[in-house]
Scaffold this motif. Structure first.
Motif, mmCIF file in Angstrom:
data_model
loop_
_atom_site.group_PDB
_atom_site.id
_atom_site.type_symbol
_atom_site.label_atom_id
_atom_site.label_comp_id
_atom_site.label_asym_id
_atom_site.label_seq_id
_atom_site.Cartn_x
_atom_site.Cartn_y
_atom_site.Cartn_z
ATOM 1 N N GLY A 153 0.817 -1.124 -0.024
ATOM 2 C CA GLY A 153 0.093 -0.036 -0.010
ATOM 3 C C GLY A 153 0.592 1.189 -0.166
ATOM 4 N N TYR A 154 2.264 1.391 -0.184
ATOM 5 C CA TYR A 154 2.857 2.437 -0.151
ATOM 6 C C TYR A 154 2.452 3.281 -1.301
ATOM 7 C CZ TYR A 154 7.473 5.264 -0.097
ATOM 8 O OH TYR A 154 8.399 6.133 0.175
ATOM 9 N N GLY A 155 2.618 4.518 -1.446
ATOM 10 C CA GLY A 155 2.120 5.448 -2.320
ATOM 11 C C GLY A 155 3.012 5.343 -3.763
ATOM 12 N N LEU A 156 4.365 5.298 -3.428
ATOM 13 C CA LEU A 156 5.347 5.092 -4.635
ATOM 14 C C LEU A 156 5.409 3.743 -5.024
ATOM 15 C CD1 LEU A 156 8.083 7.584 -3.540
ATOM 16 C CD2 LEU A 156 6.092 8.128 -4.784
ATOM 17 N N ASN A 157 5.430 3.521 -6.571
ATOM 18 C CA ASN A 157 5.180 2.173 -6.758
ATOM 19 C C ASN A 157 6.636 1.490 -6.845
ATOM 20 O OD1 ASN A 157 4.421 -0.333 -7.966
ATOM 21 N ND2 ASN A 157 4.026 0.643 -10.056
ATOM 22 N N THR A 158 7.075 1.099 -5.737
ATOM 23 C CA THR A 158 8.505 0.436 -5.552
ATOM 24 C C THR A 158 8.477 -0.983 -5.762
ATOM 25 O OG1 THR A 158 7.805 0.171 -3.321
ATOM 26 C CG2 THR A 158 9.088 2.308 -3.842
ATOM 27 N N THR A 159 7.112 -1.949 -6.012
ATOM 28 C CA THR A 159 7.421 -3.233 -6.003
ATOM 29 C C THR A 159 6.307 -3.333 -7.353
ATOM 30 O OG1 THR A 159 5.522 -3.447 -4.540
ATOM 31 C CG2 THR A 159 7.846 -3.819 -3.645
ATOM 32 N N PHE A 178 13.558 7.200 -8.402
ATOM 33 C CA PHE A 178 13.017 8.326 -7.334
ATOM 34 C C PHE A 178 14.033 9.136 -7.062
ATOM 35 C CE2 PHE A 178 10.754 4.136 -6.622
ATOM 36 C CZ PHE A 178 9.420 4.481 -7.017
ATOM 37 N N SER A 179 13.515 10.574 -6.748
ATOM 38 C CA SER A 179 14.485 11.419 -6.241
ATOM 39 C C SER A 179 13.843 12.238 -5.077
ATOM 40 C CB SER A 179 14.649 12.606 -7.352
ATOM 41 O OG SER A 179 13.452 13.132 -7.499
ATOM 42 N N LYS A 213 6.859 13.274 -0.718
ATOM 43 C CA LYS A 213 6.027 14.403 -0.509
ATOM 44 C C LYS A 213 5.534 14.435 0.977
ATOM 45 C CE LYS A 213 5.844 15.066 -4.947
ATOM 46 N NZ LYS A 213 6.637 16.272 -5.659
ATOM 47 N N ARG A 214 6.431 14.022 1.755
ATOM 48 C CA ARG A 214 6.051 14.032 3.146
ATOM 49 C C ARG A 214 6.007 15.618 3.796
ATOM 50 N NH1 ARG A 214 8.661 9.489 5.545
ATOM 51 N NH2 ARG A 214 8.442 10.509 7.508
ATOM 52 N N LYS A 215 5.101 15.837 4.732
ATOM 53 C CA LYS A 215 4.880 17.134 5.301
ATOM 54 C C LYS A 215 5.321 17.379 6.713
ATOM 55 C CE LYS A 215 2.210 18.062 1.572
ATOM 56 N NZ LYS A 215 2.393 19.030 0.643
ATOM 57 N N GLU A 216 6.031 16.400 7.293
ATOM 58 C CA GLU A 216 6.382 16.662 8.555
ATOM 59 C C GLU A 216 7.411 18.014 8.488
ATOM 60 O OE1 GLU A 216 5.738 12.225 8.437
ATOM 61 O OE2 GLU A 216 6.394 13.831 6.880
ATOM 62 N N GLU A 245 15.989 18.283 3.206
ATOM 63 C CA GLU A 245 16.155 17.747 1.827
ATOM 64 C C GLU A 245 16.811 16.450 1.954
ATOM 65 O OE1 GLU A 245 15.553 18.224 -2.422
ATOM 66 O OE2 GLU A 245 14.531 19.059 -0.682
ATOM 67 N N GLU A 246 17.880 16.674 2.930
ATOM 68 C CA GLU A 246 18.888 15.456 2.752
ATOM 69 C C GLU A 246 18.037 14.133 3.104
ATOM 70 O OE1 GLU A 246 22.735 13.872 5.293
ATOM 71 O OE2 GLU A 246 22.167 15.968 5.526
ATOM 72 N N MET A 247 16.969 14.382 4.279
ATOM 73 C CA MET A 247 16.203 13.161 4.638
ATOM 74 C C MET A 247 15.273 12.610 3.262
ATOM 75 S SD MET A 247 15.011 14.452 8.225
ATOM 76 C CE MET A 247 16.208 14.543 9.532
ATOM 77 N N ARG A 248 14.754 13.621 2.691
ATOM 78 C CA ARG A 248 14.051 13.185 1.386
ATOM 79 C C ARG A 248 14.754 12.247 0.394
ATOM 80 N NH1 ARG A 248 9.375 16.128 1.450
ATOM 81 N NH2 ARG A 248 9.370 18.124 2.683
ATOM 82 N N ARG A 249 15.951 12.962 0.329
ATOM 83 C CA ARG A 249 16.950 12.071 -0.613
ATOM 84 C C ARG A 249 17.261 10.824 -0.151
ATOM 85 N NH1 ARG A 249 20.443 15.744 -1.175
ATOM 86 N NH2 ARG A 249 22.122 15.194 0.422
#
Length: 336
Positions: free
Chosen positions: A19-25, A173-174, A179-182, A187-191
């Motif tokens: 159910g993760y939002g990005l299609n990783t599988t 993915f980059s 699209k996390r909102k916390e 930016e480093e964490m998103r990467r």
């Protein structure tokens, strides 16, 4: 053909098949929609440390009964003695070769006496990427009437950016994809999250390469990760550190993906077993008992080491306390 794939540091909530939002599988999701794959939703690892997990995963002991890994034989020895051709392809065999944890695991898996009674074939070297390990397996492949093949992957091990080739297919993915909102997300964490998701996408490709070998054979593939991980999922932290938020820490570090894939030939030959797999997807289980599923699927239920009580597919299955890290009652803390 029974294939047992042991993953590494897999966060279940980063898989689109869960159910993760990005299609990783994409491959696993396709197979699930095609009715050939079941994703178990309530599997828990007893530890968040590879060596401890692997000893109890390969041994035929059950921690629930208070039996230590050293008090029971490895499942590989049971399969080999039953006439199965047993192969072990381990991409962590030479990882951090001088480290104490590598010695502790390898002395259990690959001591000379163990090699003799547990395996018909093993790899002697590791590879930069898991896909290369699978390529080696494909070159070695031989058809046997009864075969157990085990893969131990590097998976999404820490420094996830090193776990996949840096080409366009897997560098998908980059930081902009996250699209996390916390307010504490940087930016480093998103990467870092994007790199972890790329490693998960590559792991899906590796699973596709393994499964494609068995598409037209009578085969079942069981995948489970040794433990989970954190990648800035609920706090500004990655890895497996302690936390005052015990509920979230236990969930992300000990809840693991467990996936069972079966070929059309297996589905046609064993419809009852397929229905049992499908009916068991939400049952609570601890992965140190996964040998019981392998014994059942492999027809080794007459073995003295088989226990229907610990086989999640059995009508006699009972899951009592799931104690993780030898002290936490997982269900009381995470699933009150």
């Amino acid at each position: 053909n029974i294939v047992f794939v042991i993953g590494e540091s897999y966060i279940k909530d980063h898989a689109s098949v869960y159910g993760y939002g990005l299609n990783t599988t994409p491959f696993l999701l396709h197979e699930k929609k095609a009715g050939r794959l079941v994703a178990f939703t309530n599997a828990v690892s007893p530890y968040n440390f590879t060596t401890k997990v692997m000893r109890n995963l390969i041994s035929t002991n059950s921690l629930e009964d208070g039996v230590r890994w050293s008090e029971r034989p490895p499942l590989t020895a049971v399969f080999k003695r039953a006439g199965y051709f047993v192969s072990m392809y381990d991409n962590q065999r030479t990882f951090a070769f001088g480290a104490t944890f590598t010695f502790a695991l390898n002395s259990y898996l690959y001591a000379p006496r163990v090699l003799k009674v547990c395996y018909d074939r093993t790899n002697n070297n590791s590879f930069e990427y898991d896909g290369q390990l699978v390529d080696r397996y494909k070159r070695d492949f031989q058809q046997h009437s009864h075969a157990l093949t085990i893969f131990h992957l590097m998976g999404q091990h820490i420094e996830a950016v090193k776990r996949y080739p840096a080409d366009r297919q897997f560098n998908h993915f980059s930081a902009d994809s996250i699209k996390r909102k916390e307010p504490w997300i940087t930016e480093e964490m998103r990467r870092g999250i994007a790199e972890y998701d790329n490693a998960t996408l590559y792991n899906d490709y590796v699973m596709k390469q393994i499964i494609s070998r068995y598409t037209h054979r009578n085969a079942v593939v069981i995948y489970v990760s040794d433990h989970g991980e954190e990648e800035y999922d609920y706090r500004p932290s990655a890895g497996r550190k302690g936390s005052d938020d015990l509920k979230n820490m236990l969930y992300y570090q000990y809840s693991v993906p467990m996936i069972v894939w079966f070929s059309d030939a297996f589905k046609e030959k064993y419809p009852t077993k397929v229905r049992q797999i499908e009916a068991s997807a939400a049952k609570p289980l601890m992965i140190d008992n996964i040998c019981q599923i392998l014994f059942y699927l492999g027809g080794l239920t007459s073995s003295p080491y088989y226990s229907a009580k610990h086989n999640v597919l059995s009508k006699d299955y009972v899951c009592e306390k799931r104690i993780v890290d030898d002290k936490y009652n997982y269900d009381r803390i995470v699933r009150p």
